[in-house]
Enzyme design. Structure first.
Site, PDB file in Angstrom:
ATOM      1  N   LYS A  13       0.846  -1.193   0.000  1.00  0.00           N
ATOM      2  CA  LYS A  13       0.000   0.000   0.000  1.00  0.00           C
ATOM      3  C   LYS A  13       0.880   1.242   0.000  1.00  0.00           C
ATOM      4  O   LYS A  13       2.039   1.223   0.398  1.00  0.00           O
ATOM      5  CB  LYS A  13      -0.933   0.037   1.227  1.00  0.00           C
ATOM      6  CG  LYS A  13      -0.225   0.251   2.557  1.00  0.00           C
ATOM      7  CD  LYS A  13      -0.001   1.724   2.913  1.00  0.00           C
ATOM      8  CE  LYS A  13       1.037   1.785   4.024  1.00  0.00           C
ATOM      9  NZ  LYS A  13       1.740   3.107   4.092  1.00  0.00           N
ATOM     10  N   ASP A 149      -2.421  -0.553   9.502  1.00  0.00           N
ATOM     11  CA  ASP A 149      -2.664  -0.754   8.066  1.00  0.00           C
ATOM     12  C   ASP A 149      -3.304  -2.104   7.762  1.00  0.00           C
ATOM     13  O   ASP A 149      -3.743  -2.349   6.635  1.00  0.00           O
ATOM     14  CB  ASP A 149      -1.332  -0.676   7.300  1.00  0.00           C
ATOM     15  CG  ASP A 149      -0.644   0.668   7.487  1.00  0.00           C
ATOM     16  OD1 ASP A 149       0.593   0.725   7.350  1.00  0.00           O
ATOM     17  OD2 ASP A 149      -1.338   1.650   7.792  1.00  0.00           O
TER      18      ASP A 149
END
Ligand SMILES: C[C@@](CO)(OP(=O)(O)O)[C@H](O)COP(=O)(O)OP(=O)(O)OC[C@H]1O[C@@H](n2ccc(N)nc2=O)[C@H](O)[C@@H]1O
Ligand SMILES: Nc1ncnc2c1ncn2[C@@H]1O[C@H](COP(=O)(O)OP(=O)(O)O)[C@@H](O)[C@H]1O
Length: 342
Positions: A13, A149
């Site tokens: 990401k 995350d």
């Protein structure tokens, strides 16, 4: 004897925007965040298979760029993938008897959430192998305890993260964040400039507390990360000069993401980064991306996730809400920019 295994291609990401607020003691002194996550097409492959009761767990990590994971004394118990195994075993009332194999391609300690991606892959795989069939929302409760995350890494796509990043909601980033070409619906081609160096997330947040961020940066951590790792600032400046629509530090860094309007710009950035040695690795990727699951039944499997001739692999979709139903094949290559939460 045949053995079932689930493999998950777990995308890394970046943060198209990362606004950092004050530390919160109720969140273990983590900062309040408002971020736009975007999963990128650099994948670790996590393969999980159940082991006989009482056999415990095994972890097999492979890849050319393992950073501190590759050192002999790397503590398997502290690996986020193993922590995910134990966390879901406790939450789901199961025994953590499983083999985990990670084929790593996401640069380590890079600001690309490689560890979080692996943890999410283990949760998605065990949700199937243990027949829990929990929806994302329930898996996210376990994921949030593993790292900010990890909830996002379960879903992929582009989503807004609030609180310390674990509270997810649809995002509709405009051309300012995606770059005009991606915002116009083009498949977002990007280049990631990665480094052999790693930056500790805690160190970057601590440096942020001292120096703050630049108002003109979309990533409040960028100034601190570049101060700790000046080559990242050089790579950003070179990419912008070569025509990147945007170039920024990915999360806590040090890796740099450059959003590209076209392939000619990609070539120019590759050349300028290579000639200047501003980065150590250049990785091309599309974005957004989503986790991709496949179910493998191996006959006479070899422990430790070794490849085996007798494999039959069935691609699956993204499990649970927010993606195609299981067994409908791989996730769409160019999916809507907003990955709806069902
Ligand atoms: C910065 C971000 C951006 O998405 O990810 P990366 O770029 O590193 O992948 C995240 O906020 C990474 O969150 P998370 O994965 O939970 O960080 P951890 O490595 O567990 O936290 C290490 C340390 O960083 C600090 N920390 C972390 C998150 C946060 N919102 N505020 C903080 O101050 C805390 O001191 C924490 O103890
Ligand atoms: N499966 C994993 N993959 C990568 N790093 C891991 C993993 N498990 C634990 N770690 C630890 O987490 C640290 C941060 O890793 P990573 O998630 O790749 O970077 P970042 O947090 O910067 O995105 C690494 O330095 C490593 O020591």
């Amino acid at each position: 004897m045949s053995q079932a295994a689930v493999s998950v291609r777990c995308p890394g990401k970046t943060n198209l925007e990362l606004k950092v607020g004050p530390r919160r003691s109720d969140w273990g002194d983590r900062h309040l965040l408002d971020t736009t996550y975007c999963a990128v097409g650099i994948y670790d492959t996590v393969t999980v298979a159940l082991k006989s009761p009482g056999r415990g767990f095994s972890l097999d990590i492979r890849g050319d760029h393992l950073g501190d994971l590759g050192q002999g004394q790397a503590d398997m118990g502290s690996n986020l993938a193993v922590q995910a195994l134990f966390a879901l075993a406790q939450a789901g009332g199961r025994e953590p008897d499983a083999s985990i194999r990670i084929d790593k391609r996401i640069p380590v300690g890079a600001g690309l959430a490689g560890g979080s991606a692996d943890a999410a892959g283990v949760l998605l795989a065990l949700n199937i192998l243990w027949r829990l069939d929990w929806p994302h929302e329930r898996l996210e409760e376990v994921a949030a305890g593993l790292g900010a995350d990890v909830p996002f890494c379960l879903r992929g796509g582009i989503l807004r993260g609030r609180d310390y990043g674990q509270t997810l909601e649809p995002a509709a980033p405009g051309p300012h964040l995606l770059g005009p070409s991606m915002a116009a619906g083009g498949s977002g081609h990007l280049l990631v400039g990665a480094y052999l160096d790693e930056l500790g997330t805690a160190d970057v947040y601590t440096a942020f507390d001292t120096m703050g961020g630049n108002p003109e940066d979309d990533n409040d951590l960028q100034r601190a990360a570049c101060n700790l790792h000046p080559r990242s600032r050089q790579a950003i400046e070179l990419a912008l000069r070569a025509g990147a629509e945007r170039a920024f530090v990915s999360g806590s860094g040090p890796s740099v993401v450059a959003l590209l309007p076209d392939l000619a710009t990609a070539r120019r950035i590759r050349n300028t980064w290579a000639e200047s040695c501003a980065v150590d690795r250049i990785i091309a990727a599309d974005a957004p991306a989503w986790p991709e699951l496949s179910y493998t039944v191996s006959s006479d499997p070899v422990e430790g996730g070794q490849d085996h001739a007798g494999r039959r692999e069935e691609p699956m979709g993204v499990p649970g809400p927010g993606g195609p139903a299981l067994g409908t094949g791989r996730t769409p290559s160019v999916a809507p920019l907003v990955n709806p939460i069902a």
